[in-house]
Design an enzyme around this catalytic site. Structure first.
Site, PDB file in Angstrom:
ATOM      1  CG  MET A  79      -1.883  -1.201   1.235  1.00 32.45           C
ATOM      2  SD  MET A  79      -2.902  -1.304   2.728  1.00 32.45           S
ATOM      3  CE  MET A  79      -4.009   0.090   2.501  1.00 32.45           C
ATOM      4  CG  HIS A  80       0.699   3.264   2.447  1.00 35.49           C
ATOM      5  ND1 HIS A  80      -0.623   3.559   2.705  1.00 35.49           N
ATOM      6  CD2 HIS A  80       1.094   2.402   3.420  1.00 35.49           C
ATOM      7  CE1 HIS A  80      -1.005   2.903   3.793  1.00 35.49           C
ATOM      8  NE2 HIS A  80       0.017   2.196   4.235  1.00 35.49           N
ATOM      9  CG  ASP A 236       0.040  -5.171   2.193  1.00 37.37           C
ATOM     10  OD1 ASP A 236      -0.772  -4.387   2.712  1.00 37.37           O
ATOM     11  OD2 ASP A 236       1.280  -5.001   2.243  1.00 37.37           O
TER      12      ASP A 236
END
Length: 481
Positions: A79-80, A236
């Site tokens: 992520m991110h 995830d």
């Protein structure tokens, strides 16, 4: 047949799952991280595509009959990290990853520009999230920011290559600081605070919804009879929750991957950004995930293995199955800074209590215990949001270590359960989301918990010894160091 593709930080893992939810085959391809400066962490999106295609090519070579029957594909991913694309959908620069700490100043700027950030997103602005990274790029690489026509997260970029469509699921999007987590929609105020608009964002879907089809030329490359549907998928950790059936309030799980987290699903937003509790939409509708997250978990053991010139297995074997007493050495696992509870990208690791008698096993045990103590901080942060943990399932590569799970059970003083294939949790959850996008089955019918194969119960004397050690360990962190 269904595919789950997990675009992780250290590897892309692809699994092939049949109608009975049995893993028929699994292939992975390693990834590397670039650190152009201390505190920086980047990857080239082209390497993700090469790695994903390598796993699918391997499955096609070894399991052509099964791969030909694939009907649905689910995606999960780290992520991110924002992937910035130009008008021809070509990446403009490497992706700045979730564990990159360069944008601390931009976090403060973002909260000044958008006073409602915490209330809308359920999170505190931290360097790991996507929005502060865009502000950093706007300041330090203005020509790249000006050329940006589309911003995607890692697995959405993989979807774009696979399907030609720019679509993101709400669980991954909620790690951007641009999502209204209650409305499960982009926040126009949040985008404007970053100098962006909806025109530069992908379309949003739920994780179990259809989100494009595999391109015909790729279906032909891998010998698939149909053009499989690609599900929205999940970040995830939300995908990992789907993989272990953590889809209702009351369940809790711990991830021991490159990073680590303590997570629990909720049917409402239970935000506590002041204690750095993360709030994400779940990968299934009308559910959320609250999490305490640490930036380094199994990566700490990998670091020590590199330092000592040994494999991780070689480090673990001498420890046996359970600890007898805490290590005389203490370890702070802040090798890449820390999120919960400190929000300190400049924090760094520390070994304390070294002596002439310190041996390799004492160091290894200290590293495992340091990660467990950091996860205890996450547990306490969740408790401050009204979320109590009485037991937990463990997933991720670190869950293969029986010694580590025993340490966790005693540090957290709760039973810890493991599964036969806990390290495939996110990819397996992605495959389940791929199935749901095809069949429309009830979520609770598909997302059942796998069989637990072992439970690690806390031992009163050892749990008490760790409880006594925890306050000393916490004093080792000094934000002014």
């Amino acid at each position: 047949m269904y595919l789950g593709i997990d675009l992780g930080t250290s590897a892309v893992k692809t699994i092939l799952v049949d109608e009975a939810q049995r893993v028929v085959a699994s292939r992975s391809h390693a990834l590397t991280i670039s650190t152009p400066r201390p505190g920086y962490s980047e990857q080239d999106p082209a390497h993700w595509i090469d790695a994903a295609f390598a796993t699918l090519d391997a499955l096609q070579a070894e399991h052509p009959r099964e791969l030909a029957e694939v009907e649905g594909i689910g995606l999960s991913g780290q992520m991110h990290g924002p992937v910035l694309l130009d008008s021809s959908f070509t990446p403009l620069r490497p992706c700045i990853l979730w564990n990159d700490g360069r944008s601390a100043a931009e976090c403060r700027l973002l909260e000044q520009r958008w006073p409602g950030l915490r209330a809308v997103t359920g999170n505190k602005a931290m360097p790991g999230f996507a929005a502060p990274k865009l502000l950093w790029i706007a300041v330090h690489e203005p020509e790249i920011f000006a050329a940006t026509r589309l911003v995607l997260l890692p697995k959405a970029y993989l979807r774009l290559v696979l399907s030609g469509e720019a679509i993101e699921d709400v669980s991954d999007a909620s790690g951007s600081l641009w999502l209204d987590v209650v409305k499960r929609d982009w926040s126009d105020d949040g985008l404007a605070a970053s100098g962006l608009s909806r025109a530069q964002m992908p379309r949003l879907v739920e994780g179990s919804s259809p989100a494009g089809r595999l391109r015909s030329e790729l279906a032909q490359r891998w010998g698939m009879r149909k053009h499989p549907i690609i599900a929205g998928g999940g970040g995830d950790n939300p995908a990992g929750a789907v993989g272990i059936g953590a889809i209702r309030p009351g369940s809790a799980f711990i991830t021991l991957g490159t990073s680590g987290a303590v997570l629990t699903p909720t049917d409402h937003v239970a935000a506590n950004p002041e204690r750095v509790v993360h709030t994400f939409c779940h990968a299934i509708p009308k559910m959320w995930i609250q999490a305490g997250a640490i930036l380094s978990a199994a990566s700490c053991l990998a670091w020590l293995a590199r330092l000592l010139g040994a494999s991780e297995a070689e480090l673990l074997v001498p420890l046996g199955a359970r600890p007898k007493t805490p290590s005389p050495v203490s370890f702070l696992p802040y090798l890449a800074g820390e999120r919960t509870p400190h929000d300190d990208p400049d924090a760094r690791g520390l070994l304390d209590g070294l002596s002439h008698a310190t041996d390799r096993s004492a160091l290894v045990q200290a590293v495992l215990e340091g990660v467990a103590f950091a996860l205890a901080d996450c547990r306490d942060a969740l408790a401050s949001a009204g979320i109590a943990m009485t037991q937990a399932d463990a997933i991720g590569g670190g869950s293969r270590s029986l010694f580590w799970l025993s340490v966790l059970a005693n540090v957290l003083d709760v039973p810890i359960h493991r599964f036969a294939e806990g390290e495939t949790g996110a990819a397996f959850g992605a495959a389940r989301l791929g199935r749901l996008a095809v069949t429309g089955e009830a979520i609770e019918v598909v997302c059942t918990p796998p069989q637990r194969i072992e439970t690690f119960a806390p031992e009163p004397a050892l749990a008490a010894a760790y409880a006594e050690r925890l306050p000393h360990w916490r004093k080792l962190y000094r934000p002014d160091r």
